[in-house]
Design a protein around this motif. Structure first.
Motif, PDB file in Angstrom:
ATOM      1  N   GLN A 181       0.838  -1.149  -0.003  1.00 58.74           N
ATOM      2  CA  GLN A 181      -0.059   0.072  -0.017  1.00 58.74           C
ATOM      3  C   GLN A 181       0.960   1.246  -0.218  1.00 58.74           C
ATOM      4  N   LEU A 182       0.408   2.153  -0.621  1.00 56.49           N
ATOM      5  CA  LEU A 182       1.025   3.504  -0.490  1.00 56.49           C
ATOM      6  C   LEU A 182       0.632   4.071   0.936  1.00 56.49           C
ATOM      7  N   VAL A 183       1.375   4.456   1.695  1.00 56.37           N
ATOM      8  CA  VAL A 183       1.046   5.348   2.900  1.00 56.37           C
ATOM      9  C   VAL A 183       1.195   6.629   2.513  1.00 56.37           C
ATOM     10  N   CYS A 184       0.039   7.456   2.903  1.00 59.65           N
ATOM     11  CA  CYS A 184       0.072   9.100   2.834  1.00 59.65           C
ATOM     12  C   CYS A 184       0.709   9.825   3.820  1.00 59.65           C
ATOM     13  N   GLU A 212       2.724   3.470 -14.051  1.00 56.99           N
ATOM     14  CA  GLU A 212       1.609   4.341 -14.296  1.00 56.99           C
ATOM     15  C   GLU A 212       0.603   4.181 -13.313  1.00 56.99           C
ATOM     16  N   MET A 213       0.423   4.728 -12.321  1.00 52.80           N
ATOM     17  CA  MET A 213      -0.763   4.245 -11.448  1.00 52.80           C
ATOM     18  C   MET A 213      -1.684   5.426 -10.977  1.00 52.80           C
ATOM     19  N   ALA A 214      -3.071   5.075 -10.848  1.00 52.36           N
ATOM     20  CA  ALA A 214      -4.051   6.099 -10.712  1.00 52.36           C
ATOM     21  C   ALA A 214      -4.915   5.512  -9.384  1.00 52.36           C
ATOM     22  N   VAL A 215      -5.201   6.539  -8.760  1.00 48.45           N
ATOM     23  CA  VAL A 215      -6.110   6.295  -7.445  1.00 48.45           C
ATOM     24  C   VAL A 215      -7.520   6.636  -7.855  1.00 48.45           C
ATOM     25  N   GLN A 216      -8.187   5.370  -7.327  1.00 42.89           N
ATOM     26  CA  GLN A 216      -9.667   5.672  -7.551  1.00 42.89           C
ATOM     27  C   GLN A 216     -10.366   6.185  -6.903  1.00 42.89           C
ATOM     28  N   PHE A 217     -10.670   7.306  -6.877  1.00 49.37           N
ATOM     29  CA  PHE A 217     -11.265   8.258  -5.990  1.00 49.37           C
ATOM     30  C   PHE A 217     -12.672   7.924  -6.086  1.00 49.37           C
ATOM     31  N   PRO A 218     -13.804   8.467  -5.559  1.00 49.84           N
ATOM     32  CA  PRO A 218     -15.137   8.475  -5.674  1.00 49.84           C
ATOM     33  C   PRO A 218     -15.570   9.263  -6.660  1.00 49.84           C
ATOM     34  N   TRP A 219     -14.833  10.468  -6.860  1.00 46.32           N
ATOM     35  CA  TRP A 219     -15.272  11.635  -7.915  1.00 46.32           C
ATOM     36  C   TRP A 219     -14.338  11.162  -9.152  1.00 46.32           C
ATOM     37  N   GLY A 220     -13.720  10.070  -9.486  1.00 48.60           N
ATOM     38  CA  GLY A 220     -12.914   9.631 -10.742  1.00 48.60           C
ATOM     39  C   GLY A 220     -11.462   9.372 -10.166  1.00 48.60           C
ATOM     40  N   PRO A 221     -10.661   8.798 -11.168  1.00 48.51           N
ATOM     41  CA  PRO A 221      -9.297   8.542 -11.080  1.00 48.51           C
ATOM     42  C   PRO A 221      -8.436   9.837 -11.058  1.00 48.51           C
ATOM     43  N   ARG A 267      -8.784   5.188   2.792  1.00 45.79           N
ATOM     44  CA  ARG A 267      -8.205   3.959   1.860  1.00 45.79           C
ATOM     45  C   ARG A 267      -8.858   4.168   0.465  1.00 45.79           C
ATOM     46  N   PHE A 268      -8.027   4.054  -0.469  1.00 49.36           N
ATOM     47  CA  PHE A 268      -8.398   3.909  -1.937  1.00 49.36           C
ATOM     48  C   PHE A 268      -7.985   3.092  -2.799  1.00 49.36           C
ATOM     49  N   ASN A 269      -8.448   2.461  -3.634  1.00 51.43           N
ATOM     50  CA  ASN A 269      -7.963   1.336  -4.463  1.00 51.43           C
ATOM     51  C   ASN A 269      -6.837   2.184  -5.443  1.00 51.43           C
ATOM     52  N   VAL A 270      -5.717   1.522  -5.885  1.00 53.21           N
ATOM     53  CA  VAL A 270      -4.899   1.916  -6.837  1.00 53.21           C
ATOM     54  C   VAL A 270      -4.702   1.035  -7.848  1.00 53.21           C
ATOM     55  N   LEU A 290       0.950  -4.018 -10.355  1.00 51.56           N
ATOM     56  CA  LEU A 290       1.028  -5.309  -9.857  1.00 51.56           C
ATOM     57  C   LEU A 290       1.395  -5.350  -8.376  1.00 51.56           C
ATOM     58  N   PHE A 291       2.316  -4.369  -7.894  1.00 52.18           N
ATOM     59  CA  PHE A 291       2.644  -4.280  -6.605  1.00 52.18           C
ATOM     60  C   PHE A 291       2.044  -3.342  -5.651  1.00 52.18           C
ATOM     61  N   VAL A 292       1.034  -2.609  -6.205  1.00 52.68           N
ATOM     62  CA  VAL A 292       0.579  -1.635  -5.150  1.00 52.68           C
ATOM     63  C   VAL A 292      -0.665  -1.861  -5.426  1.00 52.68           C
ATOM     64  N   ASP A 293      -1.648  -1.698  -4.344  1.00 50.13           N
ATOM     65  CA  ASP A 293      -3.122  -2.267  -4.644  1.00 50.13           C
ATOM     66  C   ASP A 293      -3.809  -1.019  -3.831  1.00 50.13           C
ATOM     67  N   ALA A 294      -3.178  -0.394  -3.038  1.00 50.88           N
ATOM     68  CA  ALA A 294      -4.209   0.868  -2.349  1.00 50.88           C
ATOM     69  C   ALA A 294      -3.380   1.899  -1.676  1.00 50.88           C
ATOM     70  N   LEU A 295      -3.977   3.023  -1.430  1.00 50.42           N
ATOM     71  CA  LEU A 295      -3.245   3.995  -1.049  1.00 50.42           C
ATOM     72  C   LEU A 295      -3.961   4.489   0.298  1.00 50.42           C
ATOM     73  N   VAL A 296      -3.474   4.560   1.406  1.00 40.47           N
ATOM     74  CA  VAL A 296      -3.981   4.691   2.784  1.00 40.47           C
ATOM     75  C   VAL A 296      -3.538   6.094   3.504  1.00 40.47           C
TER      76      VAL A 296
END
Lengths: 416, 558
Positions: free
Chosen positions: B262-265, B294-303, B330-333, B337-343
């Motif tokens: 996870q990417l810790v913020c 090239e990762m994107a954070v999936q926020f409720p308002w869009g990536p 916590r949001f999905n990323v 393949l190696f990062v699944d979430a941002l917290v």
């Protein structure tokens, strides 16, 4: 910063207790003053007294010495000169022991190992996107080569906040915020840079622009990010107020944009559409602001909001913004755009002058179009407009492009 | 099969990417590290093998000839380039890592070099070292590695030891938490249910509070300043490894790096340009050892795309409300393949430093130095303790704290003015007490100047003002440029030092006061040496208008 301390005896921390009498606050201040005057605060690093103590109380000195309980002779002699430090308890104490001797919390007075609180110096907040009229009237030249070097900096960094751009400008000798704003505007017009209302800037991808000159020959110049390296066949032409125009024979691996001015004109909305694209401001409290309204020639004071138009809003802290009122909305944007839209609404815009032979377009200085529209004119040549007697002259502009742009903006133009 | 040079490049990237400027780099190489590198660079290893075998084969092929070590070719005359000996040093570290796992007792030099010979696939020489590697020869390679890191604003953990441990101390110093201790930690995390979303500082605070750790780990938790940052980073990595494996047991070897992290913020504070209202955003840290993707954070308002903004950190994204600070986010990323979430970990405070790259902005950036003004974002349940710290002359701040809502407060221009933290109980603010304790007696401050890129380099003619801050009345500062001394003098703490850093070069500043030392490195570059960043129209950028994207001279229909 000033600092209390001296002597330099780092080591073990321990405590010595003294029987003291009087008002604790007065005693503490007196002892602290004495220790500082005698330069003993590297050994006696703090004082402690039980909170709420009165009359007779224990005063604790936190000592830092090489060995616990052993005070250097010179310090011991000096301490005995203080009238509040005449009755020490014989044994050295630990923190836990002195906490056990006190019936409540201990109040600490730090002596050594402390810093004086420094007030932070605050820079005046700049709003880099509210281009004032005076910027456009000011014709001071920028330091030679500053525009090109600033472009190298922007290209290396890619994107950043306004403050980083200002710092780089200062390093190049551009200390005046007005001049920086002017240079940045020129970088945008030349297709090198974008700036955003949130206060950030971003350099554009590198490309070669290909245009046809009046004689029919082809000319290619560079836009977007670049650095100091020049390839064979690349020639730099200095231009005042901006980075060099770099001409290239071959585009190499760069993407080539064929007459992008035409594409830009096609993409731009008409004037009404452009107004709706401007950032909407929240409510404007006219009672809390000093107002001035644009008359067509300059700003004049006004008692209140009298209708649609361009206003200068100054807050009590002296910060000013320009905003366009249309109906209930307040909109914000670069100054030239707001002024142009206001003059247009007032029917005060004169016709453009176009020379088909020279392929030059002249626009009155005070009536320059919104920046993105002006960018289309600049990209016809890669050159900033020349200034001829109150007119801005854009080069290598074709009649169809003038017709398209004037049509978008609802302007007339004359073929001279 | 990747070549030695490919492994060399991969190890350098693994060790340095994600390392913030000023941090310490550990060239930690273990089976696990090699697998993580191998999987990210070249995919899963063939069959059920480990990347370790491939790595050793590449090192042996390039560095061993006729049962002798061949190392001279690795020494580069151009010290600015990437050093060639890093994979060889990695093999030396790998030999030490295995020893640490086998024996809890003393490490003897001869034992170490026997292990190294095994790793290099050759017999031990008569001098007790691998043939072709004379005593101290590897020190040159370590020196190149340290020099390379310094040129990038990074420190190295590489240190020689005393006496017979002089040379084996180098590889051993590359590992902050030995494998045995990591296993203890994993068991501890499993027993206590530590969640994956905690940052290293939070993990350390909980470990300190709960106690019961081995001596080595307890000692690590007492570190302060930059040394504490290293510990936090290592703890976070162990926690992420533990969760990536999904088990407290040792990981199945061939699957060692298949788990996601996870990417810790932290948080990034901006202000509205007109109202001055505080706006908080997520400030993701770039985990070390994870290749940029090239990762994107999936926020409720869009990536929102994630882009590396500076070494160690991604550009701020999203937004953070006061309630989020208490509850965490916590949001999905997607895209890796190696990062699944941002917290965003739920915490009771954030200590924010001025962003050196953006005037007026504050961010959760590494440990503050002595005498630095900070912005403390804190929940009001800690207010009595903070007020007590002020009464005890540990802290000072400007004005009354600003109320953000949800019980959160902002203390502006907070400064640590006392160094007697051990004398003042922490109360309920144990973690904050630890975080505010000055890392030492002195710091070197660099103020102002213009930075060339987000890697700590300053532009010629725009070097920063140097100031030594110390809890004492005197200090001494020495400054060298490209290893040549240019300044050495007593300085008054708190006052600007009259030293000019005009010429392009690598500067090292060392301050001393009362037996303590502070070091800062900085680079000054010429304008002509700036290099344009890679930028294409495919990246995010430009302005959108009337159904088109306009970026410089380029126009695209949307």
């Amino acid at each position: 910063m000033s600092l209390a301390g001296g002597g330099g005896r780092a080591g073990t921390r321990w405590f010595r207790a003294y029987n003291a009498y009087g008002k604790p606050a007065v005693v503490i201040e007196s002892v602290a003053r004495f220790l500082r005057q005698e330069n003993l605060t590297d050994t006696v690093v703090s004082l402690r007294v039980e909170r709420g103590a009165t009359g007779e109380f224990l005063l604790f000195l936190a000592m830092e010495t090489t060995y616990p309980g052993v005070v250097p002779e010179d310090v011991e002699d000096a301490l005995s000169d203080c009238r509040h430090l005449l009755s020490p308890l014989p044994e050295p104490l630990t923190l836990a022991q002195i906490e056990g001797l006190a019936s409540g919390d201990l109040q600490i007075k730090a002596l050594g190992q402390c810093l004086e609180y420094r007030q932070v110096r605050r820079d005046i907040q700049e709003d880099p996107f509210d281009t004032e009229a005076r910027i456009l009237m000011k014709d001071a030249e920028l330091p030679v080569g500053a525009g090109e070097k600033l472009l190298w900096f922007l290209s290396a960094t890619g994107t950043g906040p306004w403050s980083s751009l200002r710092a780089a400008g200062a390093a190049l000798g551009i200390l005046d915020a007005v001049q920086v704003t002017r240079l940045v505007r020129h970088l945008r017009l030349l297709g090198h840079l974008e700036t955003f209302p949130a206060g950030r800037w971003q350099v554009s991808p590198p490309a070669a622009v290909e245009v046809t000159l009046p004689g029919g020959e082809t000319c290619r110049f560079l836009v977007g990010a670049r650095d100091s390296r020049r390839r064979p066949g690349e020639r730099a032409e200095a231009q005042p107020g901006g980075p060099d125009r770099v001409l290239v024979d071959e585009a190499g691996e760069r993407s080539v944009l064929f007459s992008p001015a035409g594409s830009l004109v096609e993409a731009l909305p008409d004037a009404a559409g452009f107004v709706t694209s401007l950032e909407v401001l929240g409510s404007v409290n006219e009672r809390a602001l000093k107002l001035r309204q644009f008359s067509g020639e300059g700003f004049v004071s006004c008692a209140g909001i009298t209708g649609d138009g361009l206003y200068e809003l100054t807050s009590p802290d002296g910060r000013s913004v320009h905003a366009l009122r249309r109906g209930r909305d307040w909109r914000r944007g670069e100054f030239t755009a707001l002024r142009f839209l206001t003059l247009s609404a007032m029917n005060l815009l004169g016709p453009w002058r176009f020379s088909a032979d020279a392929q030059e377009l002249a626009v009155r200085f005070d009536e320059r179009p919104p920046e993105l529209y002006e960018r289309a004119l600049v990209l016809c040549s890669g050159l900033l407009p020349g200034n001829r007697g109150g007119w801005l002259v854009y080069r290598n502009v074709t009649a169809p492009l003038v017709a398209g742009l004037a049509g978008r903006l609802g302007l007339t133009w004359e073929n001279t | 099969m990747p070549t030695y040079l490919e492994w060399n490049a991969a190890l350098i990237e693994h060790a340095t990417h994600g390392a913030p400027v000023g941090s310490t780099v550990y060239l930690e190489v273990s089976d696990e590290t090699l697998n993580r590198i191998g999987v990210q660079w070249w995919g899963a290893p063939a069959g059920q093998t480990l990347w370790r075998g491939d790595f050793l084969a590449a090192v042996q092929e390039r560095c061993v000839a006729q049962e002798r070590v061949s190392f001279e070719w690795m020494l580069s005359p151009e010290r600015q380039k990437e050093p060639l000996g890093v994979a060889f040093l990695g093999a030396m570290v790998l030999a030490a890592s295995k020893m640490a796992m086998d024996e809890a007792g003393q490490v003897h030099e001869r034992n170490y070099f026997k292990r190294l010979s095994d790793v290099l696939g050759m017999p031990l020489g008569s001098q007790g070292r691998p043939p072709g590697l004379p005593t101290g020869a590897e020190e040159l390679l370590w020196a190149e590695w340290v020099h390379y890191l310094r040129g990038r604003g990074l420190g190295s953990s590489a240190r020689g030891g005393e006496g017979s441990h002089r040379f084996i101390a180098y590889p051993i110093s590359q590992c902050l938490i030995p494998e045995g201790q990591k296993q203890r930690l994993r068991r501890f995390f499993a027993e206590r249910g530590y969640p994956a979303g905690w940052d290293g500082e939070t993990v350390a605070a909980h470990l300190r509070a709960e106690g019961g750790l081995p001596k080595k780990l307890t000692e690590l938790l007492t570190r302060t300043g930059a040394a504490a940052e290293d510990v936090y980073s290592a703890l976070q990595e162990v926690l992420q490894d533990f969760h990536a494996s999904g088990s407290q047991a040792a990981l199945p070897e061939s699957m060692v790096s298949a788990g996601t992290r996870q990417l810790v913020c932290g948080v990034y504070r901006e202000e509205h340009w007109r109202t001055g209202e505080a706006l908080y955003r997520l400030f993701p840290r770039h985990p070390r050892g994870v290749r940029p993707a090239e990762m994107a954070v999936q926020f409720p308002w869009g990536p929102e795309a994630l882009s590396v903004e500076r070494p160690g950190y991604y550009r701020p994204v999203g937004e953070v409300q006061p309630g989020d600070l208490s509850n965490g986010l916590r949001f999905n990323v997607t895209g890796s393949l190696f990062v699944d979430a941002l917290v965003l970990p739920a915490r009771e405070y954030w200590l924010l430093r001025r962003d050196p790259d953006a005037e007026g902005m504050f961010a959760s950036l590494s440990t503050p130095g002595v005498g630095e003004h900070l912005l403390l974002l804190v929940h009001d349940r800690l207010l009595p303790d903070i007020q007590r710290f002020k009464d005890q002359e540990l802290l000072a701040w400007r004005d009354t704290p600003a109320v953000l809502g949800g019980g959160w407060l902002e203390f502006h221009d907070l400064m640590v003015i006392g160094n007697h933290w051990t004398d003042v109980p922490a109360g309920k603010a144990q973690a904050l007490h630890e975080a505010l304790r000055p890392p030492g007696n002195l710091s070197i401050h660099l103020e102002g100047g213009a930075r060339a890129q987000r890697a700590g380099a300053y532009l010629a003619g725009a070097a920063p003002t140097v100031r030594v801050m110390a809890f004492s009345v005197d200090a001494h500062l020495t400054v060298s440029c490209d290893d040549e001394p240019i300044f050495s003098s007593s300085v008054i703490p708190g006052e600007a030092v009259a030293v000019t850093l005009k010429q392009p070069g690598a500067y090292e500043l060392i301050a001393h006061s009362r037996g303590q030392q502070a070091v800062r490195s900085l680079t000054v570059v010429a304008w002509e040496d700036l290099r344009a960043t890679d930028l294409t129209l495919q990246q995010e950028g430009g302005v959108e208008l009337n159904g088109h994207r306009i970026w410089g001279a380029q126009v695209q229909a949307l």
